[in-house]
Design a protein around this motif. Structure first.
Motif, PDB file in Angstrom:
ATOM      1  N   GLY A  29       0.763  -1.318   0.097  1.00 52.93           N
ATOM      2  CA  GLY A  29       0.070  -0.069  -0.067  1.00 52.93           C
ATOM      3  C   GLY A  29       0.863   1.145  -0.004  1.00 52.93           C
ATOM      4  O   GLY A  29       0.267   2.389   0.003  1.00 52.93           O
ATOM      5  N   PHE A  30       2.385   1.362  -0.112  1.00 53.50           N
ATOM      6  CA  PHE A  30       2.863   2.338  -0.129  1.00 53.50           C
ATOM      7  C   PHE A  30       3.128   3.004  -1.564  1.00 53.50           C
ATOM      8  O   PHE A  30       2.941   1.995  -2.448  1.00 53.50           O
ATOM      9  N   LEU A  31       3.401   3.820  -1.787  1.00 56.57           N
ATOM     10  CA  LEU A  31       3.852   4.793  -3.022  1.00 56.57           C
ATOM     11  C   LEU A  31       5.513   4.778  -2.921  1.00 56.57           C
ATOM     12  O   LEU A  31       5.829   5.507  -1.636  1.00 56.57           O
ATOM     13  N   VAL A  32       6.195   4.471  -3.797  1.00 60.50           N
ATOM     14  CA  VAL A  32       7.558   4.363  -3.645  1.00 60.50           C
ATOM     15  C   VAL A  32       8.280   5.337  -4.920  1.00 60.50           C
ATOM     16  O   VAL A  32       7.837   4.862  -6.054  1.00 60.50           O
ATOM     17  N   GLU A  33       9.086   6.091  -4.766  1.00 61.82           N
ATOM     18  CA  GLU A  33       9.834   6.718  -5.507  1.00 61.82           C
ATOM     19  C   GLU A  33      11.506   6.386  -5.219  1.00 61.82           C
ATOM     20  O   GLU A  33      11.648   5.993  -4.113  1.00 61.82           O
ATOM     21  N   PHE A  34      12.294   6.494  -6.389  1.00 63.26           N
ATOM     22  CA  PHE A  34      13.466   5.947  -6.465  1.00 63.26           C
ATOM     23  C   PHE A  34      14.538   7.314  -6.810  1.00 63.26           C
ATOM     24  O   PHE A  34      14.175   7.828  -7.705  1.00 63.26           O
ATOM     25  N   ALA A  35      15.579   7.106  -6.013  1.00 62.04           N
ATOM     26  CA  ALA A  35      16.927   7.773  -6.366  1.00 62.04           C
ATOM     27  C   ALA A  35      18.142   6.884  -6.332  1.00 62.04           C
ATOM     28  O   ALA A  35      18.306   6.202  -5.542  1.00 62.04           O
ATOM     29  N   HIS A  36      18.843   6.776  -7.385  1.00 65.59           N
ATOM     30  CA  HIS A  36      20.194   6.000  -7.358  1.00 65.59           C
ATOM     31  C   HIS A  36      21.385   6.474  -7.044  1.00 65.59           C
ATOM     32  O   HIS A  36      22.405   5.798  -7.269  1.00 65.59           O
ATOM     33  N   ASN A  37      21.345   7.715  -6.740  1.00 65.69           N
ATOM     34  CA  ASN A  37      22.656   8.415  -6.212  1.00 65.69           C
ATOM     35  C   ASN A  37      22.265   9.633  -5.253  1.00 65.69           C
ATOM     36  O   ASN A  37      21.035  10.056  -5.260  1.00 65.69           O
ATOM     37  N   ALA A  38      23.302  10.132  -4.700  1.00 65.01           N
ATOM     38  CA  ALA A  38      22.843  11.334  -3.675  1.00 65.01           C
ATOM     39  C   ALA A  38      22.462  12.486  -4.257  1.00 65.01           C
ATOM     40  O   ALA A  38      21.678  12.859  -3.759  1.00 65.01           O
ATOM     41  N   ASP A  39      23.252  12.634  -5.496  1.00 57.79           N
ATOM     42  CA  ASP A  39      22.696  14.041  -6.302  1.00 57.79           C
ATOM     43  C   ASP A  39      21.163  14.080  -6.603  1.00 57.79           C
ATOM     44  O   ASP A  39      20.549  14.930  -6.286  1.00 57.79           O
TER      45      ASP A  39
END
Length: 236
Positions: A29-39
């Protein structure tokens, strides 16, 4: 199932792991966004109010998860779960000292991750504190703590605490004079059993002490009771 409004940011350079964990979290039930590096994560966190929690990998190319946490923590109190390599105790301790709320070893069990997320979101929510301590403001040793607005003030200055740190201080203050065991504090504040070599609650207490010390330099209000736990000292 969590509210469809609960949005998470997962920061990890392992795209396959992100996909696997993301699918599991979305099924919960979560919505998930991704980032693959610190920037990339920094860019997304310009709208930090968009997220309720961040899952942050320690080891990433370029700037590490530790670097990112250190950069954002002074301005953002977003709850953070760090993912560390198995056995990397120093990373776990450093992450907690920098303001992470909890940690898990990689590869992590998705069910355990969901349990940790839900626990953190519950204790950060507006009603969770009612099960830990009373709703009324409390004042001890020159510290004014208001659970209703989750604010701590000392000599008219606001003390910035993470959600976990606030709950640690509030529970100890509301039980001033009583020794609280590490087991009890871990179960009430972190919503899990204390296990061997688990220093999470110790680090959270240490962080609270450090922050209090900046505004109360001559008062040690949280006493360690060796082999047992902690006590907030009345009239310290």
């Amino acid at each position: 199932m969590m509210s469809e409004q609960t949005r998470l940011l997962m920061v990890d350079d392992d795209t396959e792991l992100c996909e696997l964990i993301g699918d599991y979290l979305e099924n919960e039930g979560f919505l998930v966004e991704f980032a693959h590096n610190a920037d990339d994560a920094q860019h997304k966190l310009q709208r930090a109010e968009r997220y309720q929690l961040m899952i942050l990998d320690v080891m990433m190319p370029g700037r590490s998860g530790m670097d990112l946490l250190q950069e954002i923590r002074p301005r953002l109190q977003l709850p953070v779960i760090m993912l560390t390599g198995r056995g990397e105790d120093i990373d776990r301790i450093l992450g907690l000292e920098m303001g992470a709320d909890d940690y898990l070893s990689k590869p992590c069990n998705p069910r355990e991750l969901v349990a940790r997320i839900k626990a953190i979101l519950r204790r950060a929510g507006p009603k969770e504190h009612q099960t830990l301590f009373p709703d009324q403001p409390v004042s001890e040793a020159g510290i004014q703590l208001d659970p209703g607005i989750r604010e701590v003030r000392i000599a008219q200055q606001t003390l910035e605490l993470t959600g976990t740190e606030f709950n640690v201080l509030a529970y100890l203050m509301n039980n001033a004079g009583t020794v609280i065991s590490k087991e009890q504090l871990t179960e009430l504040v972190l919503h899990r059993k204390l296990t061997a070599y688990d220093r999470a609650i110790d680090v959270h207490v240490s962080r609270v002490r450090q922050k209090l010390g900046k505004l109360l330099p001559n008062s040690d209000v949280i006493k360690t009771v060796r082999g047992v736990g902690y006590q907030f000292v009345r009239g310290a």
